[in-house]
Each structure stands twice: as C-alpha cells, then as structure tokens.
Write an enzyme that holds these catalytic residues in place. Structure first.
Site, PDB file in Angstrom:
ATOM      1  N   HIS A 307       0.809  -1.105   0.213  1.00  0.00           N
ATOM      2  CA  HIS A 307      -0.074   0.015   0.326  1.00  0.00           C
ATOM      3  C   HIS A 307       0.842   1.000  -0.058  1.00  0.00           C
ATOM      4  CE1 HIS A 307      -3.537   2.635   0.605  1.00  0.00           C
ATOM      5  NE2 HIS A 307      -3.852   2.128   1.122  1.00  0.00           N
ATOM      6  N   ASP A 364      -7.982  -4.631  -0.378  1.00  0.00           N
ATOM      7  CA  ASP A 364      -8.368  -5.948  -1.300  1.00  0.00           C
ATOM      8  C   ASP A 364      -7.945  -7.135  -1.312  1.00  0.00           C
ATOM      9  OD1 ASP A 364      -7.394  -3.505  -3.705  1.00  0.00           O
ATOM     10  OD2 ASP A 364      -9.718  -3.985  -3.161  1.00  0.00           O
TER      11      ASP A 364
END
Ligand code: SDX
Length: 428
Positions: A307, A364
């Site tokens: 991320h 996700d």
C-alpha cells in the site's frame, strides 16, 4: 518543529511556511516556490511526497495502521453504524440524528428510479462489456438526464445531487451485472434498506421470490463501510481534479470510476481472486507465487499486498479477515480460496522481501473472498468497491468545491529535444 522551512539553491535561501495538523502531520507550503525562485518546481512522480489539499474528512496513519472518518475510528464505525450513517458522516461531517438519517434514507429512496431511456444505453453495450466500463458510462450518461451543474452555493442543490446519485448509483451498477448475464433490469424496492435493496437489484429474478439473508446483508454493510473513503487515493484525487475544472459531480464521479478500475487500485480485488484461483489450479503452490512476486524479472505482483500509505497492516484488511471468518462460520461455508489466502499471507509476512518493503495485506486481499461467498461474480468486485467509495468521492468533491480550490494543473520537468529546425522529407 520550526514554522519555517529553508531551501538553499545556488547560494540563495528561500523560506517556506510549515503547517502542522491536529494529528501532528507536518506540511511545507511550497505554493510560492516557482514565483520566488524564478521558475523552480519540485518533482515527485506519483505524488508520494506531495499533499494536494487540506482535508477534514479522513485521517490515515500508515505507520500505526489508523483509519478515521471525521475523527471516528473505522473499527467503531463498522461495528456500530450503518453504511448510510457513515456516508452521512463522511459527506456532512457529523453523525446524523435518527431523524436526519431517516430523512437521508427516504430522500435517497425518492431518487432510486432511473430514467427509462437509460435502458437504451444499457442494452447498447455488448453482454461481454466489463461492468466497470459500463458503470463509468452510465454515471456519465446521468449528466444527459441532469444537465444542470450543481450550484455549490446552494445547500439544497448540493443535497439533492447527493441523494440523487446515492439513489441511482446502485441501480446503474447492478444493471451492468444484469446486462452481463442477459437478465431483466430490476427496479429498486423502496420498502428495503440500502444494502438489502442492492442485493435484490443484483440477484432478484422476476420468476421467483428473493429471500434476503440478514447475515449476508450485515457482512456486505460492514464491507462497504470499509470502502467509503480513504483520503487522497488515486480515484478520489481523480474526482477532485476533474471537479476542480468546474465539471459537474456526475461527470467527476464517472472519471473516478475509471480510475478505480485499474488493477493497482480498486481493480486489485478482482485480481486477488484471479491470483488465488491460479494458485489453486497450480496445486496450491504458494511458494512458487511468493518467489514470482519477489523476482524482479517477473512482472507478477502479489495482488492485495502492499500500500502507498500503510506500511503496517491495513486496518481494513484485519476487519475484513475477521468478517470473512464470521461469515463462513455463520453460513457454514468452506472455500479453499480462503485457506490459500491465509496460507499466502502467513508465508509472505514471514518473508524478508515483504517485511523489508513493509508489504502487508491491504483492503483488497480478503474483500473478494466475502463477495464470492455472497455469490457476487468476480467481474463485479470492483463495482462493489465503487458503490462503497461513492460517499467518499462525493464528500471530497464537495469539500474541494466548498474550499474554492484552484483548477488542478501540475507542472513538469521537460526532458525532450531543445529547439531544432524543421526537416524536409529528403533530410529525414
Ligand atoms: C487500493 O491509495 C489508497 O488508499 C488505495 C486504496 C483505497 O482505499 O483507495 O487503499 C485501495 O488501491 C489498495 C491497493 C490495491 N493494489 C494492489 O493490491 C496491487 C498490488 N500492490 C502494488 O502494486 C503496490 O503495493 C501499490 C500500487 C499498492 C503501492 O505501490 P507503491 O507505494 O508505489 O510502491 P512501489 O510500487 O514503489 O513498491 C515498492 C517496492 C518495489 O520493490 P523495489 O523496487 O523497492 O525492490 O515494493 C515492491 C515493489 O516492486 N512491491 C511489491 C508489491 N507491492 C510493492 N512486490 C510484490 N508484490 C506487491 N504487491
């Protein structure tokens, strides 16, 4: 910390104000840089070190894995509030009273009927069209039925545009799914709540009753809350920059849908399941895929890992992983894909390559497993992300316009050819 930053360039010193936020974040305001240095700019591909705006909506702390909306911790919001309650908070800044929430819900329902002419657009798409491409087009098409641009100075005009898009977006999103499967396009059912309605829009067939499973509704409500806003991510920045040109809310949202589609962003939830299914097909050989992810010569990335901001666990991933365990237990489900995901996470988190680069599961990584358990097709996973992110896009667009932010127009460092004379054909 000083309230000034000094830049020294060619023997000259330039001072820039330093701002500190309530969470001790520090920013150097370089808005006078170009003017005071005769044209010098900063360079920051991907804006990894660049703040585009001030915002009061969402606070992230990537080192500590903190996510808060208007000061409320995501862990509390997912457990104690509903999707529309959090949407109200994110958009208007405060948790709604019971009466405010009831009015918000009713006003959204009053806009859940989509102009019948939109169906001509839906059937104009081939059944094979990706639902994200259809959703972006349908959202943009709303501008044809709502030609006026939102008057940001009118509270009523802004409110009406907000409840209108919140009412119509789930209908349009599920119409893309229905088109893919040659199913009749459902209408909203205003006797239902927002999430229940979303599920009947997606799954109800005219020949049978549709039974709503409260366990599934709770899981989906929690999952969509986790997607509502995430400060200046790629798609939200897209919505803000498109809106900064004066483009309307619906046109800006259509652009946000397209940005979210990318596999490095919201498209990752679809890519995660495709990756897990490939590993399953490959005999569950997790080590092989971990090695591929580490191999610089292999373009393969561990989808759902890493991320830009979180260099610790994405707090949403933790919540989703628990929600998946609860859902599977409640519905007495068993999906080998979940076991492969957990095994992959366990191996990756022990591997130096991922630890060094602070690569952890993100939002996700597990979300697709819940969507799959709810019977949502993989092609619709990113559409679900868009439905979840809609309140955040709206809130950020509204904040940008209310703050009267200038049109977004970054500069560049030109590295091409210097002046040269035109070449006639015979000299090329
Ligand atoms: C979302 O911004 C948001 O908030 C987004 C989001 C939201 O709510 O809006 O949180 C939603 O988009 C989540 C992210 C979903 N994307 C994926 O899961 C795709 C896989 N992850 C990556 O591609 C990547 O981690 C990003 C795009 C998410 C972040 O990329 P960065 O911050 O630009 O990091 P990078 O590409 O510069 O990588 C740094 C290093 C590199 O290795 P080195 O060159 O230093 O040796 O880490 C490696 C990368 O190769 N790396 C990975 C990896 N992610 C980064 N290696 C293997 N697998 C990965 N997933």
């Amino acid at each position: 910390m000083s309230d000034k930053a000094i830049l020294e360039l060619d023997g000259k010193k330039f001072e820039f104000p330093v701002f500190k936020g309530p969470e001790n974040e520090t920013a150097i305001d370089i808005s006078t840089l170009r003017g005071s240095t005769n044209g010098v700019i900063t360079l920051d591909p991907g804006f990894k070190n660049t703040g585009s705006c001030e915002s009061k909506i969402t606070f992230l702390d990537g080192e500590k894995g903190i996510l808060r909306h208007r000061g409320y911790a995501i862990e509390e919001l997912t457990k104690k509030a509903s999707f529309l309650e959090v949407a109200f908070l994110v958009i208007f800044g405060e948790l709604p009273t019971k009466a405010e929430l009831k009015k918000f819900e009713d006003d959204i329902k009053s806009h859940s009927l989509v102009n019948e002419e939109m169906k001509d657009i839906v059937v104009g798409f081939p059944k094979s069209a990706h639902p994200m491409g259809m959703l972006s087009s349908f959202t943009s098409a709303l501008t044809s039925f709502n030609p006026g641009v939102v008057d940001i100075n009118s509270k009523e005009d802004m409110y009406n545009a907000i409840v209108k898009i919140l009412g119509k977006f789930p209908v349009l999103a599920t119409w893309a799914h229905r088109r893919n499967h040659g199913l009749p396009l459902n209408y909203a059912d205003n006797s239902l709540g927002y999430i229940e309605n979303l599920m009947q829009l997606m799954f109800k067939i005219p020949t049978e009753d549709y039974k709503i499973n409260p366990i599934a509704v709770k899981a989906l409500d929690e999952l969509l809350i986790l997607h509502e806003d995430h400060e200046q991510n790629c798609s939200t920045s897209t919505v803000r920059i498109v809106g900064s040109s004066g483009a309307g809310l619906f046109a800006s949202l259509a652009a946000g849908v397209s940005a979210l589609w990318g596999p490095l962003h919201g498209g990752a939830n679809q890519a995660v399941i495709e990756m897990l299914e490939a590993i399953q097909k490959d005999g569950g050989d997790v080590a092989k895929y971990i090695a591929k992810a580490k191999d610089k010569n292999d373009p393969f990335r561990l989808m759902g890992f890493g991320h830009r901001v979180y260099k610790n666990f994405d707090p949403r991933a933790r919540i989703i992983k628990n929600a998946a365990d609860e859902l599977f237990e409640d519905l007495n489900l068993n999906d080998p894909i979940l076991d492969i995901a957990k095994h992959l996470e366990e191996v990756a988190l022990k591997d130096e390559y991922f630890a060094e680069r602070k690569l952890y599961p993100n939002v996700d990584f597990y979300s697709g497993i819940i969507y799959r358990a709810l019977g949502i097709p993989v092609s619709m996973f990113t559409v679900m992300f868009a439905i979840g992110r809609l309140p955040g896009w709206i809130a950020q667009w509204k904040e940008m316009r209310e703050n009267g932010e200038p049109i977004g127009r970054p500069r560049q460092l030109y590295t091409g050819e210097t002046l040269r004379s035109f070449l006639p054909f015979e000299k090329r």
